[in-house]
Design an enzyme around this catalytic site. Structure first.
Site, PDB file in Angstrom:
ATOM      1  N   GLY A  42       0.719  -1.113   0.023  1.00 16.30           N
ATOM      2  CA  GLY A  42      -0.067  -0.081  -0.080  1.00 16.30           C
ATOM      3  C   GLY A  42       0.752   1.153  -0.020  1.00 16.30           C
ATOM      4  O   GLY A  42       0.523   2.142   0.725  1.00 16.30           O
ATOM      5  N   ILE A  74       0.161   7.050   4.346  1.00 14.79           N
ATOM      6  CA  ILE A  74       1.354   6.548   5.249  1.00 14.79           C
ATOM      7  C   ILE A  74       2.034   5.424   4.644  1.00 14.79           C
ATOM      8  O   ILE A  74       3.313   5.517   5.008  1.00 14.79           O
ATOM      9  CB  ILE A  74       0.494   5.722   6.393  1.00 14.79           C
ATOM     10  CG1 ILE A  74      -0.181   6.893   7.171  1.00 14.79           C
ATOM     11  CG2 ILE A  74       1.315   4.845   7.237  1.00 14.79           C
ATOM     12  CD1 ILE A  74      -1.179   6.205   8.343  1.00 14.79           C
ATOM     13  N   GLY A  75       1.600   4.475   3.573  1.00 11.29           N
ATOM     14  CA  GLY A  75       2.452   3.672   3.078  1.00 11.29           C
ATOM     15  C   GLY A  75       3.717   4.292   2.249  1.00 11.29           C
ATOM     16  O   GLY A  75       4.863   3.914   2.424  1.00 11.29           O
ATOM     17  N   LYS A  97      -1.970  -1.508  -5.780  1.00  7.28           N
ATOM     18  CA  LYS A  97      -2.971  -1.817  -7.057  1.00  7.28           C
ATOM     19  C   LYS A  97      -2.594  -0.692  -7.961  1.00  7.28           C
ATOM     20  O   LYS A  97      -2.894  -0.951  -9.472  1.00  7.28           O
ATOM     21  CB  LYS A  97      -4.374  -2.038  -6.407  1.00  7.28           C
ATOM     22  CG  LYS A  97      -4.589  -3.099  -5.385  1.00  7.28           C
ATOM     23  CD  LYS A  97      -6.075  -2.932  -5.186  1.00  7.28           C
ATOM     24  CE  LYS A  97      -6.873  -3.385  -6.327  1.00  7.28           C
ATOM     25  NZ  LYS A  97      -8.222  -3.792  -6.124  1.00  7.28           N
ATOM     26  N   ASP A 119      -2.536  -7.206  -5.559  1.00  6.47           N
ATOM     27  CA  ASP A 119      -3.689  -7.091  -4.945  1.00  6.47           C
ATOM     28  C   ASP A 119      -3.366  -8.256  -3.475  1.00  6.47           C
ATOM     29  O   ASP A 119      -3.275  -9.463  -4.079  1.00  6.47           O
ATOM     30  CB  ASP A 119      -4.789  -7.886  -5.571  1.00  6.47           C
ATOM     31  CG  ASP A 119      -6.066  -7.949  -4.876  1.00  6.47           C
ATOM     32  OD1 ASP A 119      -6.261  -7.749  -3.806  1.00  6.47           O
ATOM     33  OD2 ASP A 119      -7.344  -8.175  -5.528  1.00  6.47           O
ATOM     34  N   TYR A 144     -15.190  -2.516  10.265  1.00  8.97           N
ATOM     35  CA  TYR A 144     -13.479  -1.807  10.108  1.00  8.97           C
ATOM     36  C   TYR A 144     -12.823  -2.299  11.196  1.00  8.97           C
ATOM     37  O   TYR A 144     -11.843  -2.721  11.108  1.00  8.97           O
ATOM     38  CB  TYR A 144     -13.669  -0.518   9.947  1.00  8.97           C
ATOM     39  CG  TYR A 144     -12.481   0.202   9.788  1.00  8.97           C
ATOM     40  CD1 TYR A 144     -11.369  -0.090   8.795  1.00  8.97           C
ATOM     41  CD2 TYR A 144     -12.009   0.998  10.831  1.00  8.97           C
ATOM     42  CE1 TYR A 144     -10.392   0.716   8.757  1.00  8.97           C
ATOM     43  CE2 TYR A 144     -10.972   1.944  10.919  1.00  8.97           C
ATOM     44  CZ  TYR A 144      -9.858   1.490   9.768  1.00  8.97           C
ATOM     45  OH  TYR A 144      -8.593   2.054   9.884  1.00  8.97           O
ATOM     46  N   LYS A 187      -9.466  -4.410  11.351  1.00 13.73           N
ATOM     47  CA  LYS A 187      -7.835  -3.913  11.780  1.00 13.73           C
ATOM     48  C   LYS A 187      -7.472  -4.634  12.925  1.00 13.73           C
ATOM     49  O   LYS A 187      -6.229  -4.828  12.979  1.00 13.73           O
ATOM     50  CB  LYS A 187      -8.322  -2.350  12.138  1.00 13.73           C
ATOM     51  CG  LYS A 187      -8.569  -1.460  10.850  1.00 13.73           C
ATOM     52  CD  LYS A 187      -7.214  -1.466  10.035  1.00 13.73           C
ATOM     53  CE  LYS A 187      -6.026  -0.986  10.234  1.00 13.73           C
ATOM     54  NZ  LYS A 187      -5.159  -1.013   9.114  1.00 13.73           N
TER      55      LYS A 187
END
Length: 285
Positions: A16, A21-22, A41, A74, A167, A171
């Site tokens: 990502g 952040i990535g 992706k 992916d 979510y 996480k």
């Protein structure tokens, strides 16, 4: 001044990395000399309102003098993950830092959130972390440099999250996998830890989902500084932890967090409170 890790001769596989952040994690590690495998992706943003590609991140890292490689990925696809790991190792020779950052986000009550969105959250977040981490285990066991599996995910502190159940479940599942690996790999000197911001972070997602305003956000640099601080440790000893960025950096000697804030004054701990409603700076967890 805090100790900064020397990451020359090391290589990181980060999921990502298109933006947010990535991307900041990739740039921060590259700044310290780490070679970077940029994955995600997005390879073409010409028809998108969202700027950023895995190749652009790789190029910006390469400008810092490190080796880079970009792989479209992916993380839900097991065959694609295994192929990406093989390609990364072939290109870099050794990967010793694996960072699970790729995540899907969508808030909503159980009634509001469709089942297919529940599936997406869990497939990207938990399954993706599981597949990437699992795929690297044998390689990390044999790594000559310090070996790490690090995951951008919160502590598991609650048994319910009204308004954000899907979510939150996904996480916390990322941390559950990572901290389980800490024990499973305890004899292999692979440091497995999760990290999570106390405040919301200024990313495209926080802006798109209108998660507060600039008064509520910090820059992604606080997260990358947290990861760099983790990488100063001994993975054989520092493993099985889920750290909050602000607490961890304060323990490392940071006293002034103003440089991370978008506006004057420290933002409220709204990110920590999603997963721990009782969280406060005075009491910690």
């Amino acid at each position: 001044m805090r100790q900064q890790p020397d990451l020359h001769g090391q290589a990181a596989f980060i999921t990502g990395t298109t933006r947010g952040i990535g991307k900041q994690l990739a740039l921060a590690l590259a700044e310290r000399g780490c070679d970077i495998v940029s994955t995600g992706k997005t390879v073409d943003d010409s028809d998108s309102d969202l700027e950023g590609t895995i190749h652009r991140t790789a190029e910006e890292c390469a400008a810092k003098g490190v080796e880079t490689h970009a792989i479209q990925l992916d993380v839900r696809d097991e065959d694609a993950v295994d192929a990406a790991i093989d390609e990364a190792i072939e290109e870099m020779g050794e990967i010793n830092i694996v960072i699970n950052n790729a995540s899907a986000i969508q808030m909503g009550t159980v009634e509001e959130l469709p089942a297919d969105r529940y599936d997406l959250l869990n497939e990207v977040n938990v399954r993706g972390t599981y597949l990437v981490s699992r795929g690297f285990i044998d390689h990390l066991r044999d790594a000559e440099a310090d070996a790490w599996i690090l995951t951008n995910a919160p502590p598991v502190e609650i048994d319910r999250a009204p308004g954000a159940a899907a979510y939150s479940w996904s996480k916390m599942g990322m941390s559950f996998v990572t901290l389980s690996l800490a024990q499973e790999l305890a004899d292999d000197d692979v440091g497995c830890n999760s990290f999570w911001p106390v405040t919301a972070i200024d990313t495209r997602a926080t802006r798109y989902f209108e998660m507060g305003t600039e008064d509520d956000w910090r820059t992604p640099e606080i997260v990358s500084d947290t990861v760099l601080e983790i990488l100063t440790r001994d993975p054989a000893e520092f493993t099985g932890n889920c750290v909050y960025d602000e607490e961890f950096l304060r323990e490392a000697g940071v006293e002034d967090f103003a440089r991370y804030n978008l506006t004057e004054g420290d933002p409220d701990p709204m990110s920590a409170q999603i997963f721990d409603p009782e969280y406060s700076r005075s009491s910690g967890r």
